[in-house]
Design an enzyme around this catalytic site. Structure first.
Site, PDB file in Angstrom:
ATOM      1  N   GLU A 126      -4.111   7.569  -4.028  1.00 25.47           N
ATOM      2  CA  GLU A 126      -4.519   7.103  -5.368  1.00 25.47           C
ATOM      3  C   GLU A 126      -5.842   7.749  -5.759  1.00 25.47           C
ATOM      4  O   GLU A 126      -6.704   7.918  -4.896  1.00 25.47           O
ATOM      5  CB  GLU A 126      -4.667   5.573  -5.352  1.00 25.47           C
TER       6      GLU A 126
ATOM      7  N   ARG B 136       0.864  -1.177   0.000  1.00 26.15           N
ATOM      8  CA  ARG B 136       0.000   0.000   0.000  1.00 26.15           C
ATOM      9  C   ARG B 136       0.902   1.228   0.000  1.00 26.15           C
ATOM     10  O   ARG B 136       1.960   1.228   0.640  1.00 26.15           O
ATOM     11  CB  ARG B 136      -0.893   0.045   1.244  1.00 26.15           C
TER      12      ARG B 136
ATOM     13  N   HIS C 157      -1.983   0.579  -9.596  1.00 24.28           N
ATOM     14  CA  HIS C 157      -2.540  -0.395  -8.648  1.00 24.28           C
ATOM     15  C   HIS C 157      -3.211  -1.564  -9.385  1.00 24.28           C
ATOM     16  O   HIS C 157      -4.396  -1.850  -9.174  1.00 24.28           O
ATOM     17  CB  HIS C 157      -3.550   0.286  -7.700  1.00 24.28           C
TER      18      HIS C 157
HETATM   19  O1  LIG Z   1      -4.396  -4.205  -3.619  1.00 22.66           O
HETATM   20  C1  LIG Z   1      -5.190  -5.035  -3.760  1.00 22.66           C
HETATM   21  C2  LIG Z   1      -5.607  -5.955  -2.744  1.00 22.66           C
HETATM   22  O2  LIG Z   1      -5.320  -5.732  -1.560  1.00 22.66           O
HETATM   23  O3  LIG Z   1      -6.263  -6.939  -3.094  1.00 22.66           O
END
Ligand SMILES: O=CC(=O)O
Length: 372
Positions: free
Chosen positions: A319, A290, A337
């Site tokens: 984001e 993250r 992402h």
């Molecule tokens: O980032 C994506 C997830 O946590 O599935």
């Protein structure tokens, strides 16, 4: 006729053949001028609707991209009714208050915060099932306090994310995207050869967070001839990779840091200037965890000042906003992402989501309960 047979089969599966025929007659009587096909269509939609009203309700607050990929009806699979707040014209709190007595489950994805305020409007909720691995968008302490179970995507995406992390690292080290841009701009012909990249084999890789994803990254990079060490909340008893209790120490002993841990209060901004300085001028950071695990401002500063060599980033603090300084850097590879997603894995996710919801509604243990 084909539609009729399908409908009868569908109804039959659910033990409603009688109702189906009555319904077709009823619609026909009400609308004598309609064609048989239209009568059938109306009967189907009336009865589907009726049948769906009896299915347990699962709240969805915002669109979930995976449902669009696999087809929502396959996930609901005549077992649940999805109650989509985002399709209602009512303000959210009013929608939730109206439906709260029947909402026992929430299905959500990474971009949908499940806050204490939302949960407060839903006294009957007993489970939150997410399509994401990370759960930082869910108020976990509140769920714990209320006894609400939480299920995530388990290890469904681990291989995809690990592939992507390795892809980002190879891209940064070997300048794949940067040299691609060079060729496309016609600079090869005018400026000559592009600077060579750095070898992956032999690099010392520090994995931050040795869960399913961290392991998958480690296994892949071992196969490339890298050496692995890690930092985690606790040393893993059955793991032979060297363990560093402090992430700063790990960084000081590695060429590359790959961030694979969860975002929690403890890991927020854990990768700061001190850690990046320990990684050093030749060091590379890859983040598929993250964004907020790294202090983004400090990382950008380190990149601008050449205090680290490069970065492969799939996630960001705010984001979809990405610090503009990064756009001009050819030692930085950016992606929106997407490390987590491949359509192939969506089918496994569908099974997991359905399995979790079915387990909850039949009082069985969830398949991927968080904290297990
Ligand atoms: O980032 C994506 C997830 O946590 O599935």
């Amino acid at each position: 006729m084909c539609v009729l047979l399908k409908y009868i089969t569908w109804q039959n599966r659910h033990g409603f053949v009688e109702e189906c025929l009555v319904s077709i007659k009823r619609e026909g009587k009400k609308n004598p001028l309609l064609s048989r096909a239209s009568v059938l269509k109306m009967a189907v939609s009336t009865d589907c609707h009726k049948a769906q009203q009896d299915f347990p309700k699962v709240l969805i607050l915002k669109p979930i991209s995976f449902l669009a990929h696999v087809g929502e009806r396959h996930v609901a699979s005549n077992k649940f009714t999805f109650l989509k707040a985002y399709e209602s014209s009512l303000p959210l709190h009013q929608f939730l208050s109206t439906h709260s007595p029947s909402i026992k489950a929430i299905l959500s994805s990474v971009g949908t915060p499940i806050t204490a305020d939302i949960l407060q409007l839903l006294p009957e909720v007993g489970v939150v099932v997410t399509t994401s691995v990370g759960l930082n968008q869910v108020d976990l302490p509140e769920c714990r306090r209320r006894g609400i179970k939480v299920a995530n995507a388990g290890s469904v995406f681990s291989d995809d994310v690990a592939d992507f992390a390795v892809g980002l690292l190879i891209d940064v080290l070997r300048k794949v995207s940067a040299s691609d841009g060079y060729v496309r701009k016609g600079l090869w012909a005018t400026k000559g050869d592009y600077p060579l990249g750095s070898k992956l084999g032999g690099k010392r890789i520090g994995i931050v967070g040795l869960g399913n994803i961290g392991f998958a990254v480690a296994k892949r990079l071992e196969a490339f001839g890298c050496s692995i060490s890690y930092n985690s909340r606790k040393r893993k008893p059955h793991v032979s990779y060297p363990f560093y209790e402090s992430v700063c120490e790990l960084a000081a002993n590695c060429d590359v840091l790959v961030i694979c841990c969860e975002l929690t209060d403890q890991t927020r901004h854990m990768i700061n200037k001190e850690v990046l300085s320990a990684l050093g001028k030749e060091g590379v950071i890859v983040n598929i965890g993250r964004g907020a695990i790294i202090n983004e401002k400090e990382m950008v500063q380190c990149l601008v000042q050449g205090e680290i060599a490069g970065a492969g980033l799939d996630v960001f603090e705010n984001e979809p906003d990405v610090p503009v300084e990064l756009f001009a850097m050819d030692n930085v590879v950016l992606s929106p992402h997407i490390a987590v997603f491949t359509p192939e894995s969506f089918l496994d996710l569908m099974d997991l989501v359905m399995g979790n919801l079915e387990a909850f509604f039949s009082n069985k243990p969830l398949l991927s309960e968080y904290g297990d």
